[in-house]
Scaffold this active site. Sequence first.
Site, PDB file in Angstrom:
ATOM      1  N   LYS A  91      -2.037   4.224   2.672  1.00 46.94           N
ATOM      2  CA  LYS A  91      -2.010   3.305   1.658  1.00 46.94           C
ATOM      3  C   LYS A  91      -2.711   1.778   2.396  1.00 46.94           C
ATOM      4  O   LYS A  91      -2.169   1.268   3.367  1.00 46.94           O
ATOM      5  CB  LYS A  91      -0.810   2.703   1.085  1.00 46.94           C
ATOM      6  CG  LYS A  91      -0.783   1.633   0.301  1.00 46.94           C
ATOM      7  CD  LYS A  91       0.334   1.179  -0.481  1.00 46.94           C
ATOM      8  CE  LYS A  91       0.473  -0.059  -0.964  1.00 46.94           C
ATOM      9  NZ  LYS A  91       1.749  -0.748  -1.375  1.00 46.94           N
ATOM     10  N   GLY A  98       6.571  -7.379  -5.794  1.00 50.45           N
ATOM     11  CA  GLY A  98       7.996  -7.838  -5.607  1.00 50.45           C
ATOM     12  C   GLY A  98       8.364  -8.592  -6.774  1.00 50.45           C
ATOM     13  O   GLY A  98       9.402  -9.238  -6.804  1.00 50.45           O
ATOM     14  N   ALA A 148       2.428  -2.244  -7.639  1.00 52.98           N
ATOM     15  CA  ALA A 148       3.033  -3.632  -7.570  1.00 52.98           C
ATOM     16  C   ALA A 148       3.279  -4.313  -8.669  1.00 52.98           C
ATOM     17  O   ALA A 148       2.034  -4.230  -9.458  1.00 52.98           O
ATOM     18  CB  ALA A 148       2.227  -4.554  -6.422  1.00 52.98           C
ATOM     19  N   GLY A 149       4.301  -5.022  -8.933  1.00 56.00           N
ATOM     20  CA  GLY A 149       4.229  -5.822 -10.010  1.00 56.00           C
ATOM     21  C   GLY A 149       5.366  -5.332 -11.333  1.00 56.00           C
ATOM     22  O   GLY A 149       5.792  -6.255 -12.057  1.00 56.00           O
ATOM     23  N   ASN A 208       8.162  -0.228  -5.509  1.00 54.81           N
ATOM     24  CA  ASN A 208       9.456  -0.140  -4.466  1.00 54.81           C
ATOM     25  C   ASN A 208      10.494  -1.232  -4.952  1.00 54.81           C
ATOM     26  O   ASN A 208      11.510  -0.607  -5.224  1.00 54.81           O
ATOM     27  CB  ASN A 208       8.808  -0.649  -3.158  1.00 54.81           C
ATOM     28  CG  ASN A 208       9.666  -0.428  -2.057  1.00 54.81           C
ATOM     29  OD1 ASN A 208       9.408  -0.292  -0.879  1.00 54.81           O
ATOM     30  ND2 ASN A 208      11.054  -0.460  -2.222  1.00 54.81           N
ATOM     31  N   THR A 209      10.333  -2.530  -5.049  1.00 54.71           N
ATOM     32  CA  THR A 209      11.276  -3.347  -5.418  1.00 54.71           C
ATOM     33  C   THR A 209      11.950  -3.133  -6.740  1.00 54.71           C
ATOM     34  O   THR A 209      13.279  -3.187  -7.087  1.00 54.71           O
ATOM     35  CB  THR A 209      10.794  -4.763  -5.462  1.00 54.71           C
ATOM     36  OG1 THR A 209       9.899  -5.053  -4.249  1.00 54.71           O
ATOM     37  CG2 THR A 209      11.880  -5.770  -5.356  1.00 54.71           C
TER      38      THR A 209
END
Lengths: 262, 69
Positions: A104, A165, A191-192, A213-214
């Site tokens: 990635k 995040g 993301a987001g 992830n977050t």
Amino acid sequence: MTQNDTPLEIAGKQYHSRLLVGTGKYKDMEQTRLALEASGAEIVTVAVRRSNIGQNPDEPNLLDIITPDKYTILPNTAGCYTADDAVRTCKLARELLDGHDLVKLEVLADEKNLFPDVRQTLKAAEVLVKDGFKVMVYTSDDLLIAKELEQIGCVSVMPLAAPIGSGLGVRNPYNIRFIIEELKCPVLVDAGVGTASDSAVAMELGCDGVLMNTAIAAAKNPVLMASAMKKAIEAGREAYLAGRMPRKRYASASSPVDGTFF
Amino acid sequence: MDMIQITLNGENTEVAAGLTAAQLVEQMGLVGKRIAMEVNQEIVPRSTFPEHSFSVGDSIEIVHAVGGG
């Protein structure tokens, strides 16, 4: 996998899960392991960092928990601000994973919003593709850049939904939609997303998958959120395949208008 | 014993002249761990650790996988 669907194919390998997850920010290895299991993810990202001298030898290694026989490991170039650093990181990752060449790529531009530096990203992508890497690339939601990354030979283009995040959800669905419509390679939102409905929105737009992830790791109960995300991805995918009803400005009764007795 | 200056994961350090990559990994307690090494920004394949010895001024990075998105 959803009924009537085809598997997600990335770099010649088929996956039944369209949820890709990161391994950062968890409380401990055990929570990481449980969240990953609950997510049903088959592709899992890791970062590459210095091994500290005098590191606790009993500390479990992430790759002992996320084993390459169970998961497709996707090393990232997180924290890189130049193409050169990203290329170095990928080479180290390939060595670390015995020649595994799926990576990635992310090259960042700004510490505050972690937006990608698309110029450095394009440069790194060219070098990596020439060197035989299969590149999944984090980028902005700019269609022209996304197209260029595909032309370079990236195996998947991954525009952001919102800053990394941030948990703000899909901020510009129209741009994501343009990218999905114009590219042939898998387009993943990376993301987001913040909660299950954000993932469903991304999938309903027609994304091939979502990487997060977050949203899972920073939930109060990460394992439960991982399970919620799995369902949201599947629900969003099914809704996309089903094809939503057209939006109308006025009501349309669901029950017959004729035959009333009052 | 002759010592040479190297940079290991960003820290200036002294090691024995002729130290091999395999010996360094052992000294660091990283035997059997999944790691990768680069010297002066070039990958040193794990298979060559026993033969690869360091030179004065080498910049060595040893990395492993950690949690990340």
